[in-house]
Design a protein around this motif. Structure first.
Motif, PDB file in Angstrom:
ATOM      1  N   UNK A 104       0.570  -1.223   0.118  1.00 46.78           N
ATOM      2  CA  UNK A 104      -0.155   0.059  -0.179  1.00 46.78           C
ATOM      3  C   UNK A 104       0.493   1.457  -0.046  1.00 46.78           C
ATOM      4  N   UNK A 105       1.907   1.071   0.170  1.00 45.92           N
ATOM      5  CA  UNK A 105       3.101   2.411  -0.360  1.00 45.92           C
ATOM      6  C   UNK A 105       3.446   2.681  -1.512  1.00 45.92           C
ATOM      7  N   UNK A 106       2.876   2.367  -2.207  1.00 49.87           N
ATOM      8  CA  UNK A 106       2.726   2.675  -4.161  1.00 49.87           C
ATOM      9  C   UNK A 106       1.693   3.271  -3.621  1.00 49.87           C
ATOM     10  N   UNK A 107       1.406   4.590  -4.504  1.00 54.34           N
ATOM     11  CA  UNK A 107       0.596   5.000  -4.788  1.00 54.34           C
ATOM     12  C   UNK A 107      -0.312   4.692  -6.457  1.00 54.34           C
ATOM     13  N   UNK A 108      -1.181   5.164  -6.960  1.00 55.67           N
ATOM     14  CA  UNK A 108      -1.731   4.776  -7.994  1.00 55.67           C
ATOM     15  C   UNK A 108      -0.592   5.869  -8.585  1.00 55.67           C
ATOM     16  N   UNK A 109       0.113   4.973 -10.169  1.00 55.18           N
ATOM     17  CA  UNK A 109       0.710   5.867 -11.074  1.00 55.18           C
ATOM     18  C   UNK A 109       1.171   4.937 -11.961  1.00 55.18           C
ATOM     19  N   UNK A 110       2.314   5.066 -12.616  1.00 52.28           N
ATOM     20  CA  UNK A 110       2.502   3.730 -13.564  1.00 52.28           C
ATOM     21  C   UNK A 110       3.774   3.818 -13.977  1.00 52.28           C
ATOM     22  N   UNK A 111       4.514   2.150 -13.608  1.00 52.37           N
ATOM     23  CA  UNK A 111       5.618   1.934 -12.783  1.00 52.37           C
ATOM     24  C   UNK A 111       6.332   0.815 -14.015  1.00 52.37           C
ATOM     25  N   UNK A 112       6.931   0.602 -13.909  1.00 49.05           N
ATOM     26  CA  UNK A 112       8.220  -0.409 -14.675  1.00 49.05           C
ATOM     27  C   UNK A 112       8.573  -1.286 -13.794  1.00 49.05           C
ATOM     28  N   UNK A 113       8.861  -2.173 -13.611  1.00 45.22           N
ATOM     29  CA  UNK A 113      10.496  -2.630 -13.514  1.00 45.22           C
ATOM     30  C   UNK A 113      12.178  -3.196 -14.337  1.00 45.22           C
ATOM     31  N   UNK A 114      13.077  -2.623 -13.389  1.00 47.91           N
ATOM     32  CA  UNK A 114      14.813  -3.052 -13.406  1.00 47.91           C
ATOM     33  C   UNK A 114      14.529  -4.213 -13.114  1.00 47.91           C
ATOM     34  N   UNK A 115      14.962  -4.606 -13.610  1.00 45.76           N
ATOM     35  CA  UNK A 115      16.195  -6.225 -13.351  1.00 45.76           C
ATOM     36  C   UNK A 115      17.616  -5.852 -14.020  1.00 45.76           C
TER      37      UNK A 115
END
Length: 135
Positions: A104-115
């Motif tokens: 729940x610490x993530x607000x609504x938004x556009x994200x991506x994951x980086x590896x």
């Protein structure tokens, strides 16, 4: 004139170093699904090797980034995940998967994951995923 020559040499060396930096081989993909999810939904990470080379990887070590304007900003978070510091091998034609739940610490938004993948051996090459919406 000597100052210009030194600048030119420095530029040429910098360009040469950048050109020699390892790049992700063609045929390597890193994707997340679904494209839209809610907090506490499961995000599926998929690393696909459709290249002709073997890679090293560990999908437990990832970074989540939020889009801010045209930039991607690292989001600090505590996933409470325990990760083994092991590089696994991904042969040509293989797929690796991992699941992730955003809290729940993530607000609504556009994200991506980086590896990152290790290729050639000993070189970490960053690899961002496609973007997803957290609603």
């Amino acid at each position: 004139m000597p100052r210009f020559a030194a600048l030119l040499l420095g530029f040429a060396l910098a360009c040469g170093q950048l050109a020699n930096e390892p790049q992700v081989p063609s045929g390597i993909g890193f994707a997340v699904t679904p494209a839209s999810l809610s907090v506490r939904d499961t995000l599926h990470l998929t690393l696909t090797n459709n290249s002709t080379v073997s890679l090293g990887y560990n999908l437990c070590f990832i970074t989540v980034e939020r889009q801010v304007g045209r930039n991607w900003v690292t989001v600090p978070w505590s996933s409470l995940r325990i990760c083994a510091a092991v590089i696994r091998g991904l042969l040509p034609g293989q797929v690796a998967t991992e699941v992730l739940t955003l809290d729940t610490s993530f607000p609504p938004a556009r994200y991506r994951v980086r590896t990152s993948v290790e290729w050639p051996i000993g070189h970490q090459v960053p690899l961002p995923s496609n973007a997803f919406e957290l609603t």
